[in-house]
Design an enzyme around this catalytic site. Structure first.
Site, PDB file in Angstrom:
ATOM      1  N   GLU A 197      52.454  26.752  66.353  1.00  0.00           N
ATOM      2  CA  GLU A 197      51.087  26.166  66.484  1.00  0.00           C
ATOM      3  C   GLU A 197      50.446  26.640  65.000  1.00  0.00           C
ATOM      4  OE1 GLU A 197      49.004  27.276  69.960  1.00  0.00           O
ATOM      5  OE2 GLU A 197      47.172  27.594  68.838  1.00  0.00           O
ATOM      6  N   ASP A 251      40.059  20.886  70.969  1.00  0.00           N
ATOM      7  CA  ASP A 251      39.180  22.111  70.894  1.00  0.00           C
ATOM      8  C   ASP A 251      37.801  21.384  71.545  1.00  0.00           C
ATOM      9  OD1 ASP A 251      38.411  25.083  70.435  1.00  0.00           O
ATOM     10  OD2 ASP A 251      36.754  23.653  70.071  1.00  0.00           O
ATOM     11  N   ASP A 279      52.220  31.163  67.332  1.00  0.00           N
ATOM     12  CA  ASP A 279      51.048  30.431  66.714  1.00  0.00           C
ATOM     13  C   ASP A 279      50.848  31.299  65.462  1.00  0.00           C
ATOM     14  OD1 ASP A 279      48.478  29.788  65.923  1.00  0.00           O
ATOM     15  OD2 ASP A 279      47.349  30.284  67.966  1.00  0.00           O
ATOM     16  N   GLU A 310      43.049  23.173  66.748  1.00  0.00           N
ATOM     17  CA  GLU A 310      42.016  24.030  67.041  1.00  0.00           C
ATOM     18  C   GLU A 310      40.953  23.973  66.102  1.00  0.00           C
ATOM     19  OE1 GLU A 310      43.978  27.868  67.783  1.00  0.00           O
ATOM     20  OE2 GLU A 310      42.196  28.443  66.658  1.00  0.00           O
ATOM     21  N   HIS A 352      43.297  23.782  72.896  1.00  0.00           N
ATOM     22  CA  HIS A 352      42.816  24.963  72.692  1.00  0.00           C
ATOM     23  C   HIS A 352      41.780  25.777  73.507  1.00  0.00           C
ATOM     24  CE1 HIS A 352      40.247  27.955  70.314  1.00  0.00           C
ATOM     25  NE2 HIS A 352      41.480  28.387  70.042  1.00  0.00           N
ATOM     26  N   LYS A 383      51.263  35.417  68.931  1.00  0.00           N
ATOM     27  CA  LYS A 383      50.762  35.379  67.615  1.00  0.00           C
ATOM     28  C   LYS A 383      52.094  35.648  66.666  1.00  0.00           C
ATOM     29  CE  LYS A 383      46.552  34.084  68.812  1.00  0.00           C
ATOM     30  NZ  LYS A 383      46.004  32.752  68.344  1.00  0.00           N
TER      31      LYS A 383
END
Lengths: 441, 441
Positions: A275, A325, A249, A302, A352, A221
């Site tokens: 992402e 997703d 991400d 997602e 995701h 992240k």
């Protein structure tokens, strides 16, 4: 006697994950992973139920439950055999409810509710057929399967005839791929090392463990603080070496220009994809980011609301990786449309997952895609996060960085009754005790 | 003593409009026009309240009410003076609630709930300032007003500096335009003749009445049956003559190719715009339709979820007419962003209205735009539908096809208590009696 759906029951299930900082990222500092959970019951006398859910991160799970309940009248009383033989007809009825449609259309709370109910029907259909959903889909007649898709608003990119052709060609060699899938599983990647709330030491330890466990890709992240991200990305790259893919991400943190600048600042550590660089609604923005950050790939999905936005992301050449997703869009039927669009445009799907039960569901879609649609796992990985699997009757099984193909009939969606009884909000055993502690304090 | 918000009260108000086929179109055959209604109360002792609502068309209004209630903790307890001096800070807090954000983000049920609450704050701010909201906005300092906008995800198309410049230049000549507005009002157009459920005779009669009433544009619903549409469009054109603009509205009925084909088939009757030819999510689809149907203009917006999609519709050259809605997006603050984007791209704004109270709200936005932003009413009209105005304390006033500028302080959002008591669902006087009749029958 005709068996019918006799009940649509809902449960507001919330896990107190915010207390551990699991799942923390630049936009979601304190998620309580939750499920607006639905069970379809029948009078077939075979003991089979359909289970499904929407994943949320806490507050608002009650709104999601209310939205699922609003669909009850469309479901209860249906002929079970007819429903399981054609989930697409229910899908069209739910999307087509003109009054409820106003609340979307086909997006947000109301659309996720539809996804939960449609997925519960597929769970039931799999159980009745004695097959896991991936195999139910892989064995299905291409004409029938193409008929499960709603082509409204995507016919300019994918017609039913094209879908039939893709599915027919996907069947060539399916038996060999099914055998390979059962032997080796489907490749996964892990986000567990990279949560924003973790220390560098924990990140390094978990990244090394991930490689030792057989994963060939991890994810970090990013997006809260650039200096921190550079330090963390350096630590991650040092931990895994040059041959492991490290995705990053941003969870929608940036404007277009920031996304390009920030990703370039991390480029020396060879990120595989960026992402959610910006809003999931910004098709043209993603296209601009992709122009600006290559060779780093752009991934999103997602939070992409439906097949119509995915269609445009593909038409605009805005993404390198499509991250569907299982529980954001209108269920299996819409995800089938999205898989077909991805196959037509030749873009790899890396779903995701994580949250509550998203790994359990989405593995079926990727496995179907491998066996009977795209026919490949090249550059394709399913996200894996080691959270909350213990609450499911048939949790995902990971071997050597691969998802083992589920063999139990259904969609792997069923949660233990005890888990529901413990984490039902606000009156389950855990939350009632929690409330009592807080009141006493 | 600091005055605070003491309550956020909600009401599920539904009008049985489906029984008259008012509001029927190709996608919405039987709407029950409804409002998820919110009242903010304070302890200021001045008797002033903030009123707002989300418009829905019946089922699901309860879900919308639940979503508004979920925002209560963000609002109750706030300092009233601070809140009214900076509604943008609340707007950012509501959009930024990370757990609730998962349910959108910024779209559908949760986002419309935010719009209702933010609009209620502007109603209260107008009342406290003793000004109608259009004048509150028109009199506001450009720097302050530009600071009311959230530039996240639109900064690639509009920066705060550009917004300040647009608002500063919009102030030139504002006093003259305000005088003109107070004298003549703001041009409207009417959809009342064109509902799909009406007979040709009723259509013709209402179209002629509209022209006699001073309207220079009417609108017809289309998209259910082409032969019917050709007949109805011929009747409408015959009724109004060549100089009145006749817009057509497909309410998202078509795929891209159908939209082009169908619109071309009606071209001989000189439709002014085709509204909602396809999905509101399909930016690239609208661009393709616009390429295919010119010189017929393309209009959309009533279901466009947020500023991010409007930004792209403008960037892609996908629309000739931008139809913002007062209660679909995140309230005045986001509509300010949308008006600024439209001004920057030079695209006229012709707002969606009708429903319950949408005319009452949106007139303020267009009047502000005329007085202090775009500075023109050329090719700009606000939709007018003659439904349900009698339930509002300060209903819109139409003179010679123009909206008279409201002079009462606030956002014209306040419904009579008696209307709420009658149409509250399911326990208001009307619905309770209705239920009793149906139970007895």
């Amino acid at each position: 006697m005709t068996a019918r759906i006799t009940a649509l029951d809902t449960y507001d299930v919330r896990f107190p994950t915010s207390r551990e900082l699991d799942g923390s990222d630049a936009m979601n500092p304190d998620p309580d992973y939750s499920a607006a959970y639905v069970v379809l019951r029948t009078d077939a006398g075979d003991g089979l139920e359909g289970h499904g859910f929407t994943f949320t991160i806490g507050r608002g799970n009650d709104i999601q439950v209310a939205a699922i309940q609003a669909l009850r009248e469309h479901v209860v009383g249906r002929d079970v055999a007819e429903l399981c033989a054609d989930p697409g007809s229910l899908n069209r009825d739910l999307i087509g409810d003109s009054q409820l449609r106003w609340l979307g259309p086909e997006k947000g709370v109301m659309h996720m509710a539809i996804g939960a109910v449609v997925n519960a029907v597929w769970d039931l259909a799999g159980k009745r057929a004695g097959k896991p959903v991936w195999k139910l889909l892989a064995d299905a007649d291409p004409e029938w399967l193409a008929g499960q898709v709603d082509y409204r608003y995507i016919a300019d990119a994918l017609t039913q005839e094209e879908a039939v052709a893709l599915l027919r060609s996907g069947r060539e060699g399916a038996a060999e791929r099914e055998a390979a899938l059962l032997e080796r599983g489907y490749p996964g990647y892990t986000t567990s090392p990279g949560w924003l709330g973790y220390s560098d030491a924990k990140l390094t330890r978990l990244a090394k463990e991930a490689v030792a466990d057989g994963f060939t890709q991890i994810k970090l992240k990013v997006g809260a603080n650039l200096a921190d991200d550079i330090r963390r990305m350096r630590a991650a790259r040092a931990a895994v070496g040059p041959d492991i893919r490290v995705a990053i991400d941003a969870n929608q943190r940036w404007n277009v220009a920031e996304a390009i600048e920030w990703t370039r600042a991390l480029a020396e550590f060879d990120p595989y994809w960026i992402e959610e660089p910006t809003s999931p609604d910004d098709i043209l923005g993603h296209a601009a980011v992709r122009q600006g950050v290559g060779p780093v790939k752009v991934a999103t999905g997602e939070h992409v609301q439906n097949r119509i936005v995915f269609k445009q992301l593909l038409q605009a050449g805005a993404i390198d990786i499509l991250q569907l997703d299982s529980a954001r869009v209108g269920g299996v039927n819409e995800n089938l449309a999205i898989l077909l669009l991805a196959a037509k445009f030749g873009v790899p799907v890396c779903p995701h997952a994580g949250g509550v039960g998203l790994c359990e569901l989405v593995q079926h879609l990727s496995m179907f895609d491998y066996v009977a649609l795209s026919g490949t796992t090249e550059d394709r990985v399913v996200e894996y996060v080691d959270h909350l699997h213990e609450h499911f009757l048939t949790p995902v099984v990971i071997n050597n960085g691969h998802y083992a193909a589920p063999t139990a009939p259904g969609f792997s969606a069923e949660m233990y009754e005890k888990s529901i009884a413990t984490y039902r909000y606000p009156d389950g055993v855990f939350w009632a005790a929690d409330l009592e502690r807080n009141t006493a304090a």
